[in-house]
Motif scaffolding. Structure first.
Motif, PDB file in Angstrom:
ATOM      1  N   GLN A  32       0.834  -1.200   0.000  1.00  0.00           N
ATOM      2  CA  GLN A  32       0.000   0.000   0.000  1.00  0.00           C
ATOM      3  C   GLN A  32       0.870   1.253   0.000  1.00  0.00           C
ATOM      4  O   GLN A  32       1.685   1.456   0.871  1.00  0.00           O
ATOM      5  CB  GLN A  32      -0.882  -0.019   1.246  1.00  0.00           C
ATOM      6  N   GLY A  34      -0.750   4.404  -0.792  1.00  0.00           N
ATOM      7  CA  GLY A  34      -1.769   5.411  -1.051  1.00  0.00           C
ATOM      8  C   GLY A  34      -2.403   5.258  -2.418  1.00  0.00           C
ATOM      9  O   GLY A  34      -2.848   6.223  -2.999  1.00  0.00           O
ATOM     10  N   ARG A  36      -5.100   4.839  -4.958  1.00  0.00           N
ATOM     11  CA  ARG A  36      -6.542   5.047  -4.904  1.00  0.00           C
ATOM     12  C   ARG A  36      -7.256   4.374  -6.070  1.00  0.00           C
ATOM     13  O   ARG A  36      -8.405   4.025  -5.960  1.00  0.00           O
ATOM     14  CB  ARG A  36      -6.854   6.545  -4.874  1.00  0.00           C
ATOM     15  N   SER A  56      -6.197   1.426   0.457  1.00  0.00           N
ATOM     16  CA  SER A  56      -6.653   2.790   0.171  1.00  0.00           C
ATOM     17  C   SER A  56      -7.360   2.898  -1.177  1.00  0.00           C
ATOM     18  O   SER A  56      -7.814   3.970  -1.561  1.00  0.00           O
ATOM     19  CB  SER A  56      -5.468   3.750   0.213  1.00  0.00           C
ATOM     20  N   LYS A  79     -12.663   1.515   1.666  1.00  0.00           N
ATOM     21  CA  LYS A  79     -12.884   2.571   0.682  1.00  0.00           C
ATOM     22  C   LYS A  79     -13.303   2.059  -0.698  1.00  0.00           C
ATOM     23  O   LYS A  79     -13.846   2.799  -1.490  1.00  0.00           O
ATOM     24  CB  LYS A  79     -11.610   3.408   0.544  1.00  0.00           C
TER      25      LYS A  79
END
Length: 134
Positions: A32, A34, A36, A56, A79
């Motif tokens: 990970q 960040g 998206r 994320s 998310k």
């Protein structure tokens, strides 16, 4: 296009993992950073990818992990909302998935995932079409 996520990125989150224009690349586990969104065909037919940590991620693009036959584990956070068409098509080593925040699963997202036996879906799931392709 090859991605080596074993070093620290100079980019700060949110990070977009670009779309791949090649196939059959080799990767280790990705962690990970960040991320998206995983773009269309980003790991298309990647033979050495074994595990993915995408806590994320909000969206997995079309055919992002198409026929990653050795992909055994994927960790999603709270998310993830959309899994694109054929995103995990042919990931025959996947056995378990937790999609606890998912809203949309597009056509054939998990087609030919022959070992997939345990899937936890979100109560928010609104749209799914031909998920397993059986």
């Amino acid at each position: 296009m090859y991605f080596n996520l074993s070093y620290k990125y100079k980019y700060k989150p949110p990070f977009f993992l670009a779309e791949s224009r090649t196939s059959g690349g080799t990767y280790g586990d990705i962690a990970q950073y960040g991320i998206r969104r995983v773009g269309k065909c980003a790991f298309y037919k990647c033979k050495s990818l074994r595990g993915v940590d995408l806590k994320s991620a909000v969206e997995i693009g079309r055919s992002a992990f198409y026929q990653c036959q050795n992909l055994e584990s994927i960790e999603f956070g709270d998310k993830l909302e959309t899994v694109g068409q054929s995103a995990f098509h042919g990931c025959s080593s996947l056995e378990h998935l937790k999609l606890t925040s998912i809203v949309t699963i597009e056509a054939a997202a998990f087609a030919e995932c022959t070992r997939l036996t345990d899937v936890e879906f979100s109560e928010r799931l609104e749209a799914y079409i031909y998920i397993l392709g059986l």
